[in-house]
Design a protein around this motif. Sequence first.
Motif, mmCIF file in Angstrom:
data_model
loop_
_atom_site.group_PDB
_atom_site.id
_atom_site.type_symbol
_atom_site.label_atom_id
_atom_site.label_comp_id
_atom_site.label_asym_id
_atom_site.label_seq_id
_atom_site.Cartn_x
_atom_site.Cartn_y
_atom_site.Cartn_z
ATOM 1 N N ALA A 40 0.834 -1.209 0.000
ATOM 2 C CA ALA A 40 0.000 0.000 0.000
ATOM 3 C C ALA A 40 0.869 1.259 0.000
ATOM 4 N N GLU A 43 2.219 1.764 -3.360
ATOM 5 C CA GLU A 43 1.194 2.230 -4.297
ATOM 6 C C GLU A 43 0.818 3.689 -4.107
ATOM 7 N N VAL A 44 0.601 4.124 -2.848
ATOM 8 C CA VAL A 44 0.054 5.472 -2.626
ATOM 9 C C VAL A 44 0.920 6.380 -1.767
ATOM 10 N N ALA A 55 -5.855 1.729 0.327
ATOM 11 C CA ALA A 55 -4.992 0.766 -0.368
ATOM 12 C C ALA A 55 -4.856 -0.526 0.442
ATOM 13 N N ALA A 58 -8.168 -2.479 0.146
ATOM 14 C CA ALA A 58 -8.266 -3.150 -1.155
ATOM 15 C C ALA A 58 -7.579 -4.504 -1.119
ATOM 16 N N ASP A 73 -9.762 -3.069 -6.106
ATOM 17 C CA ASP A 73 -8.468 -2.394 -6.062
ATOM 18 C C ASP A 73 -8.594 -1.053 -5.347
ATOM 19 N N TYR A 74 -7.476 -0.355 -5.280
ATOM 20 C CA TYR A 74 -7.441 0.939 -4.597
ATOM 21 C C TYR A 74 -8.482 1.899 -5.169
ATOM 22 N N ALA A 78 -11.317 3.651 -3.012
ATOM 23 C CA ALA A 78 -11.249 5.112 -2.906
ATOM 24 C C ALA A 78 -12.528 5.776 -3.416
#
Length: 126
Positions: A40, A43-44, A55, A58, A73-74, A78
């Motif tokens: 996570a 990713e973010v 994240a 997900a 997914d994210y 979101a």
Amino acid sequence: MSNTHKITQDGKLPIGVEVDGVLHRDFTLRPAVVADNIDAITEVGTANSVALNAAVFARQLVKLGTLTPKQIDYNLVASMHVADFDELDRRALELQKKLLLGGADSNGGSSSEQPSPATESHRTTP
């Protein structure tokens, strides 16, 4: 696979997520593991704790309605309504409590205990 993946928490999103005209509300969460947090963050990043929690969620979502794992997914998490995100957060805290109590009631259920500071510190709701 560790024993933590055998313990899950079921729930129902109060509003739900619509994908291709189908509303998805029933979900199952598994416990988060360190790799979920690492992935996570990759990713973010860490600048936005809500994005980071999305994240992680997900990755924790084993099931969301009839969606395939690749669809969860994210971006999907979101896009959830805040009430749905809060429900995931509440169920994730219940799941953490189950793990700390040795896995009593392997899915569903609830507890009125307060989360530990360690559990509380990694979750921030909007």
